[in-house]
Enzyme design. Structure first.
Site, mmCIF file in Angstrom:
data_model
loop_
_atom_site.group_PDB
_atom_site.id
_atom_site.type_symbol
_atom_site.label_atom_id
_atom_site.label_comp_id
_atom_site.label_asym_id
_atom_site.label_seq_id
_atom_site.Cartn_x
_atom_site.Cartn_y
_atom_site.Cartn_z
ATOM 1 N N GLY A 174 -8.372 11.508 3.307
ATOM 2 C CA GLY A 174 -9.186 11.855 2.018
ATOM 3 C C GLY A 174 -8.151 11.513 0.906
ATOM 4 O O GLY A 174 -7.147 11.863 0.906
ATOM 5 N N GLY A 200 20.721 3.013 -5.450
ATOM 6 C CA GLY A 200 21.122 1.715 -5.958
ATOM 7 C C GLY A 200 20.487 0.831 -5.094
ATOM 8 O O GLY A 200 19.495 1.012 -4.500
ATOM 9 N N GLY A 201 21.151 -0.384 -4.977
ATOM 10 C CA GLY A 201 20.791 -1.606 -4.079
ATOM 11 C C GLY A 201 20.505 -1.188 -2.835
ATOM 12 O O GLY A 201 19.509 -1.788 -1.924
ATOM 13 N N LEU A 244 18.952 6.581 -6.744
ATOM 14 C CA LEU A 244 20.138 6.962 -6.504
ATOM 15 C C LEU A 244 21.120 6.145 -5.530
ATOM 16 O O LEU A 244 22.305 6.344 -5.713
ATOM 17 C CB LEU A 244 20.257 8.462 -6.560
ATOM 18 C CG LEU A 244 19.886 9.211 -7.761
ATOM 19 C CD1 LEU A 244 19.879 10.919 -7.279
ATOM 20 C CD2 LEU A 244 20.683 8.985 -8.991
ATOM 21 N N GLY A 301 -15.089 4.301 3.460
ATOM 22 C CA GLY A 301 -13.912 5.267 3.997
ATOM 23 C C GLY A 301 -14.152 6.488 3.389
ATOM 24 O O GLY A 301 -14.694 7.318 3.950
ATOM 25 N N GLY A 312 -16.431 -1.234 5.579
ATOM 26 C CA GLY A 312 -17.304 -1.112 4.282
ATOM 27 C C GLY A 312 -17.495 0.299 3.740
ATOM 28 O O GLY A 312 -17.985 0.757 2.872
ATOM 29 N N GLN A 335 -7.082 21.883 8.151
ATOM 30 C CA GLN A 335 -5.817 21.773 8.830
ATOM 31 C C GLN A 335 -5.530 20.468 8.870
ATOM 32 O O GLN A 335 -4.391 20.141 8.773
ATOM 33 C CB GLN A 335 -6.297 22.262 10.390
ATOM 34 C CG GLN A 335 -5.146 21.741 11.353
ATOM 35 C CD GLN A 335 -4.892 22.621 12.663
ATOM 36 O OE1 GLN A 335 -5.197 23.677 12.531
ATOM 37 N NE2 GLN A 335 -4.394 21.778 13.689
ATOM 38 N N GLU A 336 -6.318 19.344 8.962
ATOM 39 C CA GLU A 336 -5.830 17.902 8.725
ATOM 40 C C GLU A 336 -5.144 17.763 7.522
ATOM 41 O O GLU A 336 -4.289 16.950 7.677
ATOM 42 C CB GLU A 336 -7.204 17.099 8.760
ATOM 43 C CG GLU A 336 -7.897 17.152 10.113
ATOM 44 C CD GLU A 336 -9.220 16.233 10.159
ATOM 45 O OE1 GLU A 336 -10.060 16.539 10.985
ATOM 46 O OE2 GLU A 336 -9.221 15.312 9.398
HETATM 47 C C1 LIG Z 1 -2.142 3.749 7.710
HETATM 48 C C2 LIG Z 1 -3.488 4.151 7.573
HETATM 49 C C3 LIG Z 1 -3.990 4.901 8.603
HETATM 50 C C4 LIG Z 1 -5.384 5.387 8.604
HETATM 51 N N1 LIG Z 1 -5.607 6.234 9.928
HETATM 52 C C5 LIG Z 1 -7.027 6.448 9.683
HETATM 53 C C6 LIG Z 1 -7.539 6.897 11.123
HETATM 54 O O1 LIG Z 1 -6.838 7.330 12.098
HETATM 55 N N2 LIG Z 1 -8.829 7.015 11.155
HETATM 56 C C7 LIG Z 1 -9.541 6.773 10.239
HETATM 57 O O2 LIG Z 1 -10.864 7.161 10.446
HETATM 58 N N3 LIG Z 1 -9.134 6.206 9.061
HETATM 59 C C8 LIG Z 1 -7.795 6.204 8.912
HETATM 60 N N4 LIG Z 1 -7.320 5.525 7.708
HETATM 61 C C9 LIG Z 1 -8.346 5.234 6.672
HETATM 62 C C10 LIG Z 1 -8.337 6.047 5.503
HETATM 63 O O3 LIG Z 1 -8.851 7.508 5.835
HETATM 64 C C11 LIG Z 1 -9.004 5.461 4.398
HETATM 65 O O4 LIG Z 1 -8.480 4.186 3.855
HETATM 66 C C12 LIG Z 1 -9.372 6.333 3.119
HETATM 67 O O5 LIG Z 1 -10.107 7.503 3.388
HETATM 68 C C13 LIG Z 1 -9.959 5.608 1.866
HETATM 69 O O6 LIG Z 1 -11.166 4.879 2.203
HETATM 70 P P1 LIG Z 1 -11.233 3.383 1.857
HETATM 71 O O7 LIG Z 1 -9.817 2.710 2.329
HETATM 72 O O8 LIG Z 1 -12.441 2.734 2.409
HETATM 73 O O9 LIG Z 1 -11.245 3.411 0.110
HETATM 74 P P2 LIG Z 1 -12.430 3.688 -0.813
HETATM 75 O O10 LIG Z 1 -13.454 4.662 -0.184
HETATM 76 O O11 LIG Z 1 -13.004 2.253 -0.854
HETATM 77 O O12 LIG Z 1 -11.699 4.016 -1.976
HETATM 78 C C14 LIG Z 1 -11.077 2.988 -2.860
HETATM 79 C C15 LIG Z 1 -10.663 3.894 -4.287
HETATM 80 O O13 LIG Z 1 -11.842 4.294 -4.859
HETATM 81 C C16 LIG Z 1 -11.576 5.768 -5.105
HETATM 82 N N5 LIG Z 1 -12.733 6.478 -4.861
HETATM 83 C C17 LIG Z 1 -13.798 6.398 -4.011
HETATM 84 N N6 LIG Z 1 -14.597 7.415 -4.247
HETATM 85 C C18 LIG Z 1 -14.318 7.909 -5.320
HETATM 86 C C19 LIG Z 1 -14.966 9.055 -6.244
HETATM 87 N N7 LIG Z 1 -16.026 9.416 -5.537
HETATM 88 N N8 LIG Z 1 -14.352 9.405 -7.179
HETATM 89 C C20 LIG Z 1 -13.362 8.732 -7.677
HETATM 90 N N9 LIG Z 1 -12.574 7.917 -7.057
HETATM 91 C C21 LIG Z 1 -13.383 7.444 -5.882
HETATM 92 C C22 LIG Z 1 -10.513 6.142 -3.700
HETATM 93 O O14 LIG Z 1 -9.947 7.367 -4.313
HETATM 94 C C23 LIG Z 1 -9.566 5.063 -3.879
HETATM 95 O O15 LIG Z 1 -8.606 4.953 -4.871
HETATM 96 C C24 LIG Z 1 -6.099 5.177 7.604
HETATM 97 C C25 LIG Z 1 -5.662 4.427 6.631
HETATM 98 C C26 LIG Z 1 -4.477 4.005 6.489
HETATM 99 C C27 LIG Z 1 -3.832 3.152 5.437
#
Ligand SMILES: Cc1cc2nc3c(=O)[nH]c(=O)nc-3n(C[C@H](O)[C@H](O)[C@H](O)COP(=O)(O)OP(=O)(O)OC[C@H]3O[C@@H](n4cnc5c(N)ncnc54)[C@H](O)[C@@H]3O)c2cc1C
Length: 385
Positions: free
Chosen positions: A372, A347-348, A345, A137, A135, A249-250
């Site tokens: 982020g 191509g297929g 560049l 991220g 729910g 750093q991240e």
């Molecule tokens: C391959 C992969 C590896 C990952 N690894 C990790 C990991 O190791 N540990 C971990 O904890 N997470 C991990 N993640 C999760 C990742 O950090 C989240 O997917 C990311 O932070 C976005 O959160 P969300 O998916 O919930 O998107 P949401 O927060 O639901 O965002 C959806 C859209 O809304 C936009 N949005 C949200 N808030 C705002 C705002 N205030 N203003 C404008 N736009 C906004 C976002 O930019 C995005 O475009 C991973 C994800 C992937 C796909």
């Protein structure tokens, strides 16, 4: 001639130049031959971690007293660059080295550092960080996972998703609420050692658009009991502050991945367009090819200088959150742009899985999402206006 040429940055000492070749040899000889298997299985074999540990390549920026090499972020950058150059997909060691280990080093008690870091350096412990939930991220303060204190234990309950190294990690930093009534102030970082942890379960290894050799998982915590000594640091409610402190750093390490991918994409593409012919001439002789690659090279050169500048700032302890956010935003956008132009560049052939450029295209997309999202980077940068 390398695709991108800049003056050697001050942080890259003669020793590090030698290390570059050693790291490249390690990745191409020891790990590259196994990438196809890892792609099929959706995760990297555990032995790869132990092999990297035995070669002294894990936790290089950790102090020697905790099993590291006493290096800096410069070592980690070279590790990432050479892993990419050698085409070693899926090995999530930069997260382990540049994110998980530094949390323990910077916030752990002496006992915690001695307990976990040496085992992370040998690969006995594989690190992950679990922030994201189904729910939430971007809005980390809204996490629902809880860690409730009961005597000398915390009881952890909740669900995480999209966790890198989720199938293999056995040391997971879990972002949880120790005070669910509070927002940011209620967040703490709990270290869960998963070996034998009752109530801990790994869910699906999620199928993804790219990064096929890397495990990205759901994790479940049902009444998982951990000792109170596994609270990172010794005070509750510090989690959000700890997360914010480590973000430069991240974010910058994601930008480092991008510049490494950009340089590899350019090298592969320049070689290809010199060999491939159409209408009786090599495709590099078309002005469109030259212009596309000239633009890409110019942008990549500028980007390389900025990345190396940020690295120096980071090593000097001066990389602020705004500049790190710019680094992540600009480099990941540029990676997607250049890899796309390069793929065209080919191509297929560029669309075929056996060509590295197609994998780089699929893998690049997530760089704008994790660590982020790039929209969140813009929000942060805007605060400095
Ligand atoms: C391959 C992969 C590896 C990952 N690894 C990790 C990991 O190791 N540990 C971990 O904890 N997470 C991990 N993640 C999760 C990742 O950090 C989240 O997917 C990311 O932070 C976005 O959160 P969300 O998916 O919930 O998107 P949401 O927060 O639901 O965002 C959806 C859209 O809304 C936009 N949005 C949200 N808030 C705002 C705002 N205030 N203003 C404008 N736009 C906004 C976002 O930019 C995005 O475009 C991973 C994800 C992937 C796909």
């Amino acid at each position: 001639m390398p695709a991108v040429e800049t003056a050697r940055p001050a942080w890259k000492t003669d020793d590090l130049v030698l290390f570059e070749e050693e790291a490249y040899k390690f990745f191409s000889r020891e790990l590259r031959p196994h990438v196809e298997k890892w792609r099929e299985e959706g995760k990297v074999d555990r032995w790869a971690w132990e092999k990297a540990g035995a070669a002294g390549l894990l936790c290089m920026s950790m102090p020697e007293e905790y099993g590291g090499a006493g290096g800096t972020f410069a070592h980690e950058q070279i590790f990432i660059e050479q892993q990419t150059r050698a085409g070693v997909e899926g090995f999530g060691a930069s997260l382990h080295n540049c994110i998980v280990a530094p949390y323990i080093l910077h916030y752990g008690t002496e006992e915690q550092k001695k307990r976990w870091l040496p085992k992370m350096a040998t690969g006995e412990l594989i690190g992950a960080i679990a922030m994201t939930e189904p729910g939430t991220g971007s809005d980390l303060q809204a996490v629902k996972t809880t860690a409730v204190k009961q005597g000398n234990q915390y009881v952890v309950n909740g669900q995480k998703t999209f966790i890198t190294n989720g199938q293999t990690a056995n040391l997971i930093i879990v972002v949880a609420k120790t005070d669910p009534k509070e927002g940011a102030k209620g967040v703490s970082l709990m270290v869960v050692e998963t070996d034998g942890a009752e109530g801990f379960r790994r869910g699906r290894n999620l199928k993804k658009l790219g990064n096929k050799a890397q495990d990205t998982s759901e994790l479940f915590f049902d009444d998982v009991k951990i000792p109170t000594t596994n609270l990172l640091g010794s005070e509750e409610g510090q989690g959000f502050f700890q997360l914010m402190q480590q973000l430069p750093q991240e974010r910058h390490q994601i930008a480092v991945i991008s510049i490494a991918v950009i340089e590899r994409a350019l090298e592969l593409t320049i070689d290809y367009v010199k060999e491939r012919t159409a209408f009786g001439r090599p495709i590099i002789s078309f002005q469109n090819t030259q212009f596309k690659l000239a633009e890409a090279k110019a942008k990549a050169t500028m980007a390389r200088v900025f990345v190396d500048y940020c690295t120096q700032q980071l090593i000097d302890g001066k990389l602020d959150a705004y500049t790190a956010s710019m680094s992540k935003l600009l480099l990941t956008d540029l990676e997607n742009e250049i890899v796309d132009e390069c793929l065209q560049l080919f191509g297929g052939y560029g669309y075929m899985d056996e060509y590295p450029i197609s994998r780089m295209y699929a893998d690049a997309r997530v760089q704008r999402i994790y660590g982020g999202t790039n929209e969140i980077m813009k929000l942060l940068i805007a605060r400095s206006l």
